[in-house]
Design an enzyme around this catalytic site. Structure first.
Site, PDB file in Angstrom:
ATOM      1  N   GLU A  64     -19.099   4.269   0.318  1.00  0.00           N
ATOM      2  CA  GLU A  64     -18.345   3.743  -0.828  1.00  0.00           C
ATOM      3  C   GLU A  64     -19.168   3.730  -2.117  1.00  0.00           C
ATOM      4  OE1 GLU A  64     -18.704   2.163   2.093  1.00  0.00           O
ATOM      5  OE2 GLU A  64     -16.726   2.370   3.010  1.00  0.00           O
TER       6      GLU A  64
ATOM      7  N   ARG B  99      -1.782  -5.070   3.259  1.00  0.00           N
ATOM      8  CA  ARG B  99      -1.462  -4.350   4.484  1.00  0.00           C
ATOM      9  C   ARG B  99      -0.057  -4.619   5.039  1.00  0.00           C
ATOM     10  NH1 ARG B  99      -2.924  -5.940  10.273  1.00  0.00           N
ATOM     11  NH2 ARG B  99      -2.538  -4.062  11.456  1.00  0.00           N
TER      12      ARG B  99
ATOM     13  N   HIS C 232      -5.521  -3.864   1.865  1.00  0.00           N
ATOM     14  CA  HIS C 232      -5.922  -4.839   2.885  1.00  0.00           C
ATOM     15  C   HIS C 232      -6.651  -6.032   2.278  1.00  0.00           C
ATOM     16  CE1 HIS C 232      -4.777  -1.397   5.214  1.00  0.00           C
ATOM     17  NE2 HIS C 232      -5.082  -1.952   6.379  1.00  0.00           N
TER      18      HIS C 232
ATOM     19  N   SER D 128      -4.660   4.542   6.088  1.00  0.00           N
ATOM     20  CA  SER D 128      -4.534   3.123   5.746  1.00  0.00           C
ATOM     21  C   SER D 128      -4.149   2.927   4.279  1.00  0.00           C
ATOM     22  CB  SER D 128      -5.852   2.390   6.001  1.00  0.00           C
ATOM     23  OG  SER D 128      -6.159   2.401   7.370  1.00  0.00           O
TER      24      SER D 128
ATOM     25  N   ASP E 297      -8.338  -8.266  12.119  1.00  0.00           N
ATOM     26  CA  ASP E 297      -9.723  -7.790  11.955  1.00  0.00           C
ATOM     27  C   ASP E 297     -10.676  -8.920  11.567  1.00  0.00           C
ATOM     28  OD1 ASP E 297      -9.280  -5.233  12.731  1.00  0.00           O
ATOM     29  OD2 ASP E 297      -9.233  -4.376  10.710  1.00  0.00           O
TER      30      ASP E 297
ATOM     31  N   PHE F 245     -14.528  -3.281   0.664  1.00  0.00           N
ATOM     32  CA  PHE F 245     -15.449  -2.171   0.404  1.00  0.00           C
ATOM     33  C   PHE F 245     -15.268  -1.608  -1.004  1.00  0.00           C
ATOM     34  CE2 PHE F 245     -14.228  -1.632   5.064  1.00  0.00           C
ATOM     35  CZ  PHE F 245     -15.086  -2.641   5.454  1.00  0.00           C
TER      36      PHE F 245
ATOM     37  N   ARG G 299       0.837  -1.219   0.000  1.00  0.00           N
ATOM     38  CA  ARG G 299       0.000   0.000   0.000  1.00  0.00           C
ATOM     39  C   ARG G 299       0.862   1.255   0.000  1.00  0.00           C
ATOM     40  NH1 ARG G 299      -1.944   0.541   6.227  1.00  0.00           N
ATOM     41  NH2 ARG G 299      -0.444  -0.887   7.126  1.00  0.00           N
TER      42      ARG G 299
END
Lengths: 321, 318
Positions: free
Chosen positions: B61, B170, B112, B40, B120, B86, B13
Site C-alpha cells: 500500500e 462492506r 470496509h 472487495s 474479521d 490500509f 462499495r
C-alpha cells in the site's frame, strides 16, 4: 533540448544533444563514439567548473543558516551537474508540473536539497540570488524540497525517506500512457534503501516492466549513526537489485567524465523492458577535505573559519550569489 | 412527512465500483490502482473496461500511494483502492508527504470502514480514519451513506481537483437517496426540516438516523435531519443555522467520537453557536469479531441509540 541560461555554455549544450541524437538515429555508432569522446572531453572541464561553483553555493547556503546537509550534497554534486547541464532534456524556463515531453528528476533523499537548489538555480529554474533565502522564513527553498511553496523544478515533496521511487514510477507510467518517450531519473541515499517502501517499489517496477526510469543510489557508505556497514549492512547491492529484476550499472560518482559516461550508458539501456539502477560510488563531503568520507558533516554546517577554509578549496567559476 | 422510499439494498462499495466505471468512461485520464483487493473494492468492471489504465500493486500500500502521486504528474486522476485501514493508518506518512503536502490530485478510496466490516475483527475495523485524514491540510473527506450517494460522490471527486479521502463500507444497506439527488462536495443534504432537535449523521448511520427520526416524529417531536457526507470541509453554515433553530444537536457516525464528525460538529458549535450536544459513535474503543448487526448493537450505533441521544439532548434544553 536543454535550454541553459549560462551563456558561456549555452551554445555548446544546445547543439550537442541534437548532433548526438541524429548520430543515434542513423545508427552511425562510429561517428557517435567519436563525437561523444570529443564532446565529453570538451565539456567535462566546463562541467567540473560548474561543480566547483555549486560546491561553493552548498557550503555558503548551509553556513548562512547554520543548518542543512552539506555532506551528501557535496558528494552528489558531480551527478547533479552532469544531469542538469548535460543529460536531461528539460525546460528550466516555464516550469510545467506535468512535464510533458521532458525528462523528469525526483530527489528521494530530500535532505541534500542544497545541491539541488544550487543546480536548479544555476540552470535557470529560478534566480540564483534566491539561494540566499535557503531555510529562512517565507522561503521557497524549504529545508527539504516541496511543491507547497511553488518552487520551479520540484514535483513532489521529499525528506521522509523511501518515497521518491514510488512517485517516480507513477510519473514514468503516466509518460507511457501519454506516449511520451522521455526518461524519469531518481536519486536515493544508500541509507535510505533501508526503508521497506523502496523494495515494494523495486518489485513493482520490474513487474510492470517500467523501462523508462534510471534510478541512482548514492553509495557513500555513511548514514547519521555511522557507516552503513555498522548501522544496517546493505549487503550485496548489485545482487539485491538484480534479483528484483533491475538492470544494474556501476559508476564512479566523483569523476565528471565517469558520471557522463555512466549516465549516457544507462540511457542507452532504457526501453528494454527493465528498470535501470546505477550504483554510484561517492565520497561524502567531496571537494572539501575536512568534510570528506565522514558522516560528521551529514547535517552539520561549517562555522566561519571552516567556511573560509572550504571556500579556499573551491574556485568561484560562475560568481557567488 | 419524514419518509424516504427504500428502492433496494446494496453495499456502498458497489456504488463506488459503478461510479469508478462511469468516471472512467467520462474521462480518459481516470486511472485506478488496487492492492490485491479488486473484488472487495468492486473494481472488476473498471479493470475489464480499461485494463491499460488499471495498475495492480500487490500487497504494497505504501508504494501504491506513491505511484498514485506520481501518476498525477502527467495529468492522470488516480483512484486507489484498498480497505480503509490500509488506506490510512498503514500509509499515513506516504499520504502526508507525497499526496497531501504535495497537493496531488489522488482519490484515496477506502472500503470496509468501521465496525460493519464484521467478523474479521478489530485489526481491520478502522474507526480512526476520518480523524487522521481530516487533520491533513487540504484533504477533502467524504463518507457517503448508500449506494446511490457513493456512486454520485465517486463521480463528483473525479471532477474535483485535489486530494480526497472517500470512505465506504462492506455490508448491504438500504438504498434511499434518490438517484437524481445532486451531490455537491462540502454541502450538507438537508433531508428533513424540523424545530425541536437536529440530528446530523454520516455514512451508515444516516439510515439509522432516519429510523430514529421517524420514531421521534411519531411522538410529536419535530426533527431537523441533516446528512453530512463531506466531513471536511464541514458545512458549518448548515449546522449552525439548524442548531440556532432547534437548540439541541445529535451527531451519529460509525467512527471514534474523538476526531470524527461529532468532534468537528462540537468544535463548530462551540465557536459559532454553543448548543447542547449528544454524540453517537464509538467511545475510545477497538472493535471485535461479530456480525455487523451484533457489533452495531453492542457498540451503541443503532437507531435506538440515536433516538435515546435525541431524548437526552432535548432534556438538556433550558
Amino acid at each position: 533540448m536543454a535550454l541553459c541560461r549560462s551563456t558561456w555554455l549555452s551554445t555548446l549544450f544546445n547543439k550537442a544533444p541534437t548532433i548526438a541524437a541524429s548520430a543515434f538515429s542513423r545508427c552511425n555508432f562510429a561517428a557517435l563514439i567519436a563525437f561523444s569522446c570529443l564532446y565529453i572531453m570538451k565539456s567535462t572541464e566546463e562541467l567540473s567548473g560548474i561543480a566547483q561553483q555549486v560546491r561553493r553555493d552548498i557550503v555558503r547556503m548551509v553556513h548562512a543558516v547554520n543548518s542543512g546537509h552539506p555532506g551528501g550534497s557535496l558528494g552528489c554534486t558531480d551527478y547533479f551537474v552532469a544531469l542538469y547541464f548535460h543529460i536531461l532534456n528539460h525546460r528550466p524556463d516555464g516550469f510545467d508540473m506535468n512535464g510533458h515531453g521532458e525528462d523528469l528528476f525526483f530527489l528521494s533523499n530530500g535532505h541534500i536539497s542544497p545541491v539541488w537548489y544550487s543546480v536548479l538555480a544555476r540552470s535557470g529554474y529560478f534566480p540564483v540570488s534566491e539561494l540566499a533565502t535557503f531555510r529562512k522564513l517565507d522561503t521557497r527553498l524549504q529545508g527539504h524540497p516541496t511543491t507547497h511553496e511553488g518552487l520551479p523544478g520540484i514535483r513532489v515533496a521529499s525528506g521522509s525517506l523511501g518515497q521518491g521511487l514510488s512517485v517516480a514510477l507513477g510519473a514514468a507510467q503516466a509518460k507511457k500512457l501519454n506516449g511520451d518517450p522521455s526518461i524519469v531519473y531518481t536519486l536515493h541515499g544508500d541509507g535510505e534503501i533501508q526503508e521497506g517502501q523502496i523494495w515494494e517499489a523495486a518489485m513493482y517496477a520490474a513487474h510492470h516492466k517500467i523501462d523508462n526510469i534510471i534510478s541512482t543510489i548514492d553509495v557513500n557508505g555513511q548514514q547519521i549513526d555511522g557507516p552503513t556497514e555498522k548501522v544496517m549492512s546493505l549487503g550485496n547491492l548489485r545482487a539485491k537489485w538484480e534479483a528484483f529484476g533491475w538492470t544494474v550499472c556501476e559508476m564512479e560518482g566523483n569523476d565528471m567524465a565517469e558520471v557522463l559516461k555512466g549516465l549516457t550508458h544507462a540511457k542507452s539501456l532504457t526501453g528494454q523492458g527493465k528498470p535501470i539502477m546505477i550504483l554510484m560510488t561517492t565520497s561524502m563531503g567531496k571537494g572539501v577535505d575536512f568534510m570528506e568520507g565522514t558522516p560528521k558533516w551529514h547535517g552539520v554546517a561549517p562555522n566561519d573559519a571552516e567556511l573560509a577554509n572550504a571556500l579556499g578549496q573551491l574556485t568561484e567559476t560562475l560568481g557567488d550569489y | 412527512m419524514l419518509n424516504f422510499e427504500i428502492t433496494g439494498s446494496n453495499d456502498t462499495r458497489s456504488g463506488f465500483g459503478a461510479g469508478l466505471l462511469e468516471a472512467g468512461k467520462r474521462n480518459p485520464n481516470v486511472v485506478a490502482l488496487c492492492a490485491d483487493l479488486i473484488g472487495s473494492l468492486k473494481m472488476d468492471a473498471f479493470l475489464k473496461e480499461f485494463p491499460e489504465r488499471f495498475f495492480q500493486v500487490g500487497i504494497a500500500e505504501a508504494n501504491m500511494m506513491g505511484v498514485a502521486a506520481g501518476l498525477t504528474i502527467g495529468g492522470k486522476i488516480p483512484f486507489t483502492g484498498t480497505f480503509a485501514n490500509f488506506s490510512t493508518g498503514r500509509v499515513y506518512d506516504q499520504i502526508r508527504q507525497s499526496i497531501a503536502y504535495s497537493g496531488k490530485n489522488v482519490k484515496i478510496c477506502a472500503s470496509h470502514a468501521g465496525l460493519t466490516l464484521g467478523e474479521d475483527g478489530a485489526t481491520h475495523q478502522i474507526l480512526e480514519d476520518v480523524g487522521m485524514m481530516s487533520m491533513l491540510p487540504g484533504m477533502t473527506v467524504i463518507n457517503p451513506c448508500d449506494y446511490n450517494q457513493t456512486k454520485a460522490a465517486t463521480l463528483a471527486i473525479a471532477d474535483f481537483e485535489g486530494p480526497v479521502y472517500l470512505r465506504f463500507g462492506r455490508p448491504k444497506v438500504p438504498i434511499f437517496v434518490p438517484a437524481d439527488e445532486p451531490f455537491v462536495i462540502g454541502k450538507a443534504w438537508h433531508m428533513h426540516h424540523g424545530k425541536d432537535v437536529t440530528i446530523i449523521a454520516t455514512g451508515h448511520l444516516v439510515w439509522k438516523a432516519v429510523e430514529a427520526a421517524q420514531q421521534l416524529e411519531a411522538e410529536g417531536i419535530s426533527v431537523d435531519l441533516i446528512n453530512i457526507h463531506t466531513i471536511k470541509p464541514l458545512d458549518v453554515d448548515a449546522i449552525v443555522k439548524s442548531a440556532a433553530q432547534t437548540g439541541a444537536v445529535v451527531t451519529a457516525e460509525e467512527h471514534q467520537l474523538i476526531g470524527g464528525l461529532g468532534s468537528m460538529v462540537a468544535q463548530a458549535l462551540a465557536v459559532h453557536q454553543p448548543t447542547p450536544l449528544q454524540m453517537v459513535g464509538v467511545n475510545d474503543s477497538f472493535g471485535e469479531s461479530g456480525t455487523p448487526e451484533q457489533l452495531m448493537k453492542k457498540y451503541g450505533l443503532e437507531s435506538q441509540d440515536v433516538y435515546a441521544a435525541a431524548k437526552r439532548v432535548i432534556a438538556m434544553k433550558k
